[in-house]
Scaffold this motif. Sequence first.
Motif, PDB file in Angstrom:
ATOM      1  N   GLN A  94     -14.198  -2.532 -22.673  1.00  0.00           N
ATOM      2  CA  GLN A  94     -15.007  -3.013 -21.540  1.00  0.00           C
ATOM      3  C   GLN A  94     -14.464  -4.340 -21.001  1.00  0.00           C
ATOM      4  O   GLN A  94     -14.296  -4.531 -19.802  1.00  0.00           O
ATOM      5  N   GLY A  95     -14.170  -5.228 -21.955  1.00  0.00           N
ATOM      6  CA  GLY A  95     -13.607  -6.540 -21.583  1.00  0.00           C
ATOM      7  C   GLY A  95     -12.284  -6.353 -20.840  1.00  0.00           C
ATOM      8  O   GLY A  95     -12.023  -6.995 -19.826  1.00  0.00           O
ATOM      9  N   ALA A  96     -11.473  -5.435 -21.350  1.00  0.00           N
ATOM     10  CA  ALA A  96     -10.160  -5.192 -20.734  1.00  0.00           C
ATOM     11  C   ALA A  96     -10.325  -4.681 -19.310  1.00  0.00           C
ATOM     12  O   ALA A  96      -9.601  -5.101 -18.401  1.00  0.00           O
ATOM     13  N   ASP A  97     -11.310  -3.814 -19.102  1.00  0.00           N
ATOM     14  CA  ASP A  97     -11.544  -3.278 -17.752  1.00  0.00           C
ATOM     15  C   ASP A  97     -11.990  -4.372 -16.797  1.00  0.00           C
ATOM     16  O   ASP A  97     -11.563  -4.417 -15.644  1.00  0.00           O
ATOM     17  N   LYS A  98     -12.866  -5.248 -17.298  1.00  0.00           N
ATOM     18  CA  LYS A  98     -13.337  -6.366 -16.441  1.00  0.00           C
ATOM     19  C   LYS A  98     -12.151  -7.225 -16.020  1.00  0.00           C
ATOM     20  O   LYS A  98     -12.048  -7.666 -14.880  1.00  0.00           O
ATOM     21  N   LEU A  99     -11.267  -7.479 -16.971  1.00  0.00           N
ATOM     22  CA  LEU A  99     -10.104  -8.323 -16.659  1.00  0.00           C
ATOM     23  C   LEU A  99      -9.195  -7.622 -15.649  1.00  0.00           C
ATOM     24  O   LEU A  99      -8.649  -8.245 -14.750  1.00  0.00           O
ATOM     25  N   ARG A 100      -9.079  -6.295 -15.798  1.00  0.00           N
ATOM     26  CA  ARG A 100      -8.260  -5.549 -14.843  1.00  0.00           C
ATOM     27  C   ARG A 100      -8.837  -5.703 -13.411  1.00  0.00           C
ATOM     28  O   ARG A 100      -8.097  -5.908 -12.453  1.00  0.00           O
ATOM     29  N   GLU A 101     -10.194  -5.675 -13.341  1.00  0.00           N
ATOM     30  CA  GLU A 101     -10.832  -5.850 -12.023  1.00  0.00           C
ATOM     31  C   GLU A 101     -10.564  -7.250 -11.456  1.00  0.00           C
ATOM     32  O   GLU A 101     -10.290  -7.410 -10.272  1.00  0.00           O
ATOM     33  N   GLN A 102     -10.639  -8.225 -12.358  1.00  0.00           N
ATOM     34  CA  GLN A 102     -10.375  -9.611 -11.908  1.00  0.00           C
ATOM     35  C   GLN A 102      -8.950  -9.731 -11.380  1.00  0.00           C
ATOM     36  O   GLN A 102      -8.695 -10.367 -10.363  1.00  0.00           O
ATOM     37  N   ILE A 103      -8.026  -9.092 -12.089  1.00  0.00           N
ATOM     38  CA  ILE A 103      -6.613  -9.131 -11.681  1.00  0.00           C
ATOM     39  C   ILE A 103      -6.455  -8.436 -10.328  1.00  0.00           C
ATOM     40  O   ILE A 103      -5.743  -8.912  -9.438  1.00  0.00           O
ATOM     41  N   ALA A 104      -7.195  -7.337 -10.146  1.00  0.00           N
ATOM     42  CA  ALA A 104      -7.119  -6.594  -8.877  1.00  0.00           C
ATOM     43  C   ALA A 104      -7.607  -7.462  -7.728  1.00  0.00           C
ATOM     44  O   ALA A 104      -7.051  -7.440  -6.630  1.00  0.00           O
ATOM     45  N   ARG A 105      -8.648  -8.265  -7.996  1.00  0.00           N
ATOM     46  CA  ARG A 105      -9.173  -9.127  -6.925  1.00  0.00           C
ATOM     47  C   ARG A 105      -8.152 -10.174  -6.506  1.00  0.00           C
ATOM     48  O   ARG A 105      -8.189 -10.689  -5.399  1.00  0.00           O
ATOM     49  N   LEU A 106      -7.227 -10.481  -7.408  1.00  0.00           N
ATOM     50  CA  LEU A 106      -6.175 -11.456  -7.069  1.00  0.00           C
ATOM     51  C   LEU A 106      -4.971 -10.780  -6.424  1.00  0.00           C
ATOM     52  O   LEU A 106      -3.943 -11.396  -6.166  1.00  0.00           O
ATOM     53  N   GLY A 107      -5.092  -9.455  -6.221  1.00  0.00           N
ATOM     54  CA  GLY A 107      -4.032  -8.767  -5.467  1.00  0.00           C
ATOM     55  C   GLY A 107      -2.990  -8.070  -6.330  1.00  0.00           C
ATOM     56  O   GLY A 107      -1.914  -7.738  -5.844  1.00  0.00           O
ATOM     57  N   PHE A 108      -3.303  -7.837  -7.623  1.00  0.00           N
ATOM     58  CA  PHE A 108      -2.318  -7.187  -8.501  1.00  0.00           C
ATOM     59  C   PHE A 108      -2.917  -5.959  -9.179  1.00  0.00           C
ATOM     60  O   PHE A 108      -4.107  -5.906  -9.474  1.00  0.00           O
ATOM     61  N   THR A 109      -2.055  -4.965  -9.410  1.00  0.00           N
ATOM     62  CA  THR A 109      -2.496  -3.737 -10.078  1.00  0.00           C
ATOM     63  C   THR A 109      -1.758  -3.621 -11.399  1.00  0.00           C
ATOM     64  O   THR A 109      -0.565  -3.933 -11.476  1.00  0.00           O
ATOM     65  N   LEU A 110      -2.468  -3.165 -12.428  1.00  0.00           N
ATOM     66  CA  LEU A 110      -1.832  -2.948 -13.735  1.00  0.00           C
ATOM     67  C   LEU A 110      -1.652  -1.464 -13.962  1.00  0.00           C
ATOM     68  O   LEU A 110      -2.573  -0.679 -13.736  1.00  0.00           O
ATOM     69  N   GLU A 111      -0.450  -1.078 -14.380  1.00  0.00           N
ATOM     70  CA  GLU A 111      -0.230   0.330 -14.712  1.00  0.00           C
ATOM     71  C   GLU A 111       0.139   0.420 -16.177  1.00  0.00           C
ATOM     72  O   GLU A 111       1.170  -0.114 -16.596  1.00  0.00           O
TER      73      GLU A 111
END
Length: 460
Positions: free
Chosen positions: A429-446
């Motif tokens: 869950q924590g990892a997903d939240k961080l992924r969303e935060q990263i997305a808001r900064l304009g980056f995608t994680l694959e």
Amino acid sequence: MTLRLFDTYEREVRPFVPLDNREVGIYACGPTVYNFVHIGNLRTYLFEDLLKRVLFANGYKVNHVINITDVGHLTSDADTGEDKMEVGARRTGMSAWELADFYTAAFQVDFTKLNILPPDIWCRATDHIEEQIAFIKDLEDKGYTYQTSDGIYFDSQKLDDYGHLARLDIEGLKAGARVDQGERRSVTDFALWKFSPQEEKRQMEWDSPWGRGFPGWHIECSAMSVKYLGDYFDIHCGGEDHIPIHHTNEIAQTEASRGTRLANFWLHGYFLQMENAKMAKASGEFVTLERLIEKGYTPLVYRYFCLTAHYRSQMSFSWENLNAARTALGRLYSAAWSWGEPGEASKIYLQRFTDCLNDDLNMPRALAILWELVKSDEPDPVKKATLLVWDEILALDIQAWRPDSLEIPEQVNELVRQREAARENQDWQGADKLREQIARLGFTLEDGRDGTRLKRSENV
Ligand code: AMP
Ligand code: ZN
């Protein structure tokens, strides 16, 4: 289309014709160097840089002067309060002279980082005290001054059309004057020379025919512009806040002394507004270019951001808007890079782009044409060549960009590290939240078999 510009004095867009054939004289009001400049100030200098580059594109030479205000700008524009430089010296522990050197240098570094072309002449108010005294003396000889207990003032009522630039409602101002008029004869009168206060020793003060003291803020620009560009020159620029007071008073002084309105065109850049926050140097909490860099933005992202709005409209700053500019610029860079070697530029596209810029520097419309070209079926070498011609004006260093220059902000790197730690701890869950935060900064994680890859998002 030949170049047309909006002149605040006439309140109209009219054809620009240089006074002296091919060399255009420009005077731009510089910053008061008691603190760093903020990104709002820089928006005004970016607009002036656009103007200059468009003049070059029209085949003109430019003689560009910027002053540095290092004395005389008081904390209140009504000529009361303290000198901002003396306050700044107390705040930092530097001397007023060191303060001026320090913030002037910092300002010039911002110029370079933003690809703003340096002026032909930088001139400091404190290096031109003699010229300012001579200008005031001339005004005195012509009967436009009077003395109060704290200085020499300009008698604005002696001019028939004082306040024309700002269309000031003089009677209304007089009637509603809540500011303390003090010994001034009219609320619109302003200081030419202020006496040093009896009770304190100023760091910056000079002898004058009227007593020891320092020049008012407006006189420096009249004295220095006349010295370097003559009594009547092509273009005077500044931010919109200068219209009602600073430029109105520069015009008043020069009209009284030289009989001209100083410049043929008066151009004003509109403000950058912060969402929910003040963008004022005096407020102490403002965003600098350095702050953007710390957050991982390259300076040219800010340049591109400013190009997206017309200089005569206010613009609102938010991190989301800045992220959108970063995404767009990233897309432009990688498209241009993928086009390979340049061929021959498209004359039609070049013409359309120039027409927009010659129409009172309409950069947002020019950018729309740029994106039309990017998406068009023109051959890649044509696209590349056209874009490189435009980059003379955009100044985004398009040719120098390489895919590996994808810069990842430290904030994003930190979030990626936190997410890796969360995944190691099986905190999905924590990892997903961080992924969303990263997305808001304009980056995608694959997440792939060989690890996690970070990419700039396609659609922010
Ligand atoms: P100052 O140091 O306050 O004299 O300002 C330097 C330049 O920045 C002047 O041309 C101002 O008109 C301009 N300026 C000040 N605040 C802003 C803002 N928020 N947005 C755009 N330009 C500004
Ligand atoms: Zn000025």
